[in-house]
Design an enzyme around this catalytic site. Structure first.
Site, PDB file in Angstrom:
ATOM      1  N   GLU A  44      34.532  36.770  38.248  1.00 52.16           N
ATOM      2  CA  GLU A  44      33.384  37.669  38.067  1.00 52.16           C
ATOM      3  C   GLU A  44      33.247  38.084  36.605  1.00 52.16           C
ATOM      4  OE1 GLU A  44      34.537  40.345  41.152  1.00 52.16           O
ATOM      5  OE2 GLU A  44      34.097  38.802  42.629  1.00 52.16           O
ATOM      6  N   GLY A  69      34.253  36.316  48.345  1.00 52.38           N
ATOM      7  CA  GLY A  69      33.254  37.204  48.929  1.00 52.38           C
ATOM      8  C   GLY A  69      32.255  36.492  49.820  1.00 52.38           C
ATOM      9  N   SER A 125      38.363  35.311  50.077  1.00 53.99           N
ATOM     10  CA  SER A 125      38.188  35.600  51.510  1.00 53.99           C
ATOM     11  C   SER A 125      39.500  35.515  52.294  1.00 53.99           C
ATOM     12  CB  SER A 125      37.132  34.678  52.130  1.00 53.99           C
ATOM     13  OG  SER A 125      35.880  34.872  51.499  1.00 53.99           O
ATOM     14  N   ASN A 159      42.603  43.471  44.901  1.00 57.15           N
ATOM     15  CA  ASN A 159      41.665  43.653  43.796  1.00 57.15           C
ATOM     16  C   ASN A 159      40.500  44.458  44.351  1.00 57.15           C
ATOM     17  OD1 ASN A 159      39.817  43.529  41.761  1.00 57.15           O
ATOM     18  ND2 ASN A 159      39.479  41.309  41.877  1.00 57.15           N
ATOM     19  N   TRP A 160      40.492  45.734  44.011  1.00 58.46           N
ATOM     20  CA  TRP A 160      39.464  46.619  44.572  1.00 58.46           C
ATOM     21  C   TRP A 160      38.091  46.395  43.936  1.00 58.46           C
ATOM     22  CZ3 TRP A 160      41.934  52.212  45.076  1.00 58.46           C
ATOM     23  CH2 TRP A 160      43.035  52.137  45.946  1.00 58.46           C
ATOM     24  N   LYS A 161      38.063  45.651  42.841  1.00 57.32           N
ATOM     25  CA  LYS A 161      36.803  45.402  42.115  1.00 57.32           C
ATOM     26  C   LYS A 161      36.133  46.749  41.800  1.00 57.32           C
ATOM     27  CE  LYS A 161      36.663  40.841  44.124  1.00 57.32           C
ATOM     28  NZ  LYS A 161      35.877  39.681  44.524  1.00 57.32           N
ATOM     29  N   HIS A 200      39.237  37.101  35.789  1.00 57.29           N
ATOM     30  CA  HIS A 200      38.628  36.951  37.120  1.00 57.29           C
ATOM     31  C   HIS A 200      37.282  36.234  36.975  1.00 57.29           C
ATOM     32  CE1 HIS A 200      36.812  37.878  40.973  1.00 57.29           C
ATOM     33  NE2 HIS A 200      38.030  38.079  41.407  1.00 57.29           N
ATOM     34  N   GLU A 209      41.613  31.088  42.505  1.00 62.95           N
ATOM     35  CA  GLU A 209      40.485  31.603  43.290  1.00 62.95           C
ATOM     36  C   GLU A 209      39.297  30.656  43.164  1.00 62.95           C
ATOM     37  OE1 GLU A 209      41.143  36.156  43.854  1.00 62.95           O
ATOM     38  OE2 GLU A 209      39.709  35.811  42.247  1.00 62.95           O
TER      39      GLU A 209
HETATM   40  P1  13P Z   1      37.373  38.421  48.501  1.00 59.65           P
HETATM   41  O1  13P Z   1      38.728  38.547  49.151  1.00 59.65           O
HETATM   42  O2  13P Z   1      36.489  39.570  48.763  1.00 59.65           O
HETATM   43  O3  13P Z   1      36.753  37.088  48.760  1.00 59.65           O
HETATM   44  O4  13P Z   1      37.667  38.466  46.917  1.00 59.65           O
HETATM   45  C1  13P Z   1      38.611  37.633  46.398  1.00 59.65           C
HETATM   46  C2  13P Z   1      38.809  37.994  44.974  1.00 59.65           C
HETATM   47  O5  13P Z   1      37.957  37.775  44.153  1.00 59.65           O
HETATM   48  C3  13P Z   1      40.056  38.678  44.623  1.00 59.65           C
HETATM   49  O6  13P Z   1      40.183  38.772  43.238  1.00 59.65           O
END
Ligand code: 13P
Length: 249
Positions: A96, A172, A211, A9-11, A94, A166
């Protein structure tokens, strides 16, 4: 046996040029992967990387999808638009998006239904916040999030859905759920699927996300309930992501 699936997931990272460079570096590193590999890029990168991924073992994913087919929904993208760009997977719900963009369990459900109807594979995200875990609500919460997200799908359709567990406190932050914590909660999610859809739950692939990186992926992936990973930060470097893809080496 469920085939493992590792998705990046590149966000909100990478311009189209940067995206092409990352995919170009990644493809040779993962070409003989034994699991399914997906990269979920920002929407503006989809058209840029789709031709590079065409005919390879790496599939293209988006990070959101709207539930309507078309119309006056400024800023949104329909499932058919994504499909036309070569997208096969889409992240839905997600944390976020739940936290910053008003995503609710009800809209997660609408998006999931629309994705499945259009033939996209949803990666439905569920997970608890730190205070929810501390208060003892994790199991009830993830079960509820899961069942609402899938409501209205048939058992046959549910088999092809990917769920990502998650824990919000692990995203993160560098904090990972322990292998056992992740396995236990993913077991709870699978039971929530089983309670509604019976044995279809055995086919559903459930990822861990939060993470996950080259160091901890082996331990997580060795757990009986964990079928893959949804990788944020570590998916932005080809070598790191490839090491997670090769968790079985
Ligand atoms: P990180 O791997 O940066 O913690 O992010 C996880 C995530 O939100 C994947 O969708």
């Amino acid at each position: 046996m469920r085939k493992p699936i590792i998705a990046g997931n590149w966000k909100m990272n990478k311009t189209p040029e940067e995206a092409k460079a990352l995919v170009t570096a990644l493809l040779p590193l993962v070409k003989d992967a034994s699991c399914d590999v997906v990269v979920c890029t920002p929407a503006v990168d989809l058209a840029a990387v789709a031709p590079l991924l065409s005919g390879t073992n790496v599939k293209l994913g988006a990070q959101n999808v709207h539930w309507k087919e078309s119309g006056a929904y400024t800023g949104e993208l329909s499932a058919d638009m994504l499909k036309a760009c070569g997208v096969q997977y889409v992240i839905i719900g997600h944390s976020e998006r739940r936290q910053y963009f008003g995503e609710t369990d009800a809209t997660v459900n609408l998006r999931t239904l629309a994705a499945v109807k259009a033939g996209l594979t949803p990666i439905v995200c569920v997970g608890e916040k730190r205070e929810e875990r501390e208060a003892g609500y994790t199991d009830a919460l993830v079960a509820y999030q899961t069942q609402i997200a899938l409501a209205g799908l048939t058992a046959e359709q549910v088999k092809d859905v990917v769920i990502a567990y998650e824990p919000v406190w692990a995203i993160g932050t560098g904090l990972t759920a322990t292998d056992e914590q992740a396995n236990e909660t993913i077991g709870v999610i699978r039971k929530a699927v089983r309670d509604v859809y019976g044995d279809a739950a055995d086919a559903v692939r459930i990822q861990y996300g939060g993470s996950m990186n080259p160091k901890n992926c082996k331990g997580l992936m060795a757990q009986s309930e964990i079928d893959g990973g949804l990788i944020g930060g570590a998916s932005l470097k080809a070598e790191d992501f490839a090491q997670v893809v090769h968790f079985d080496r």
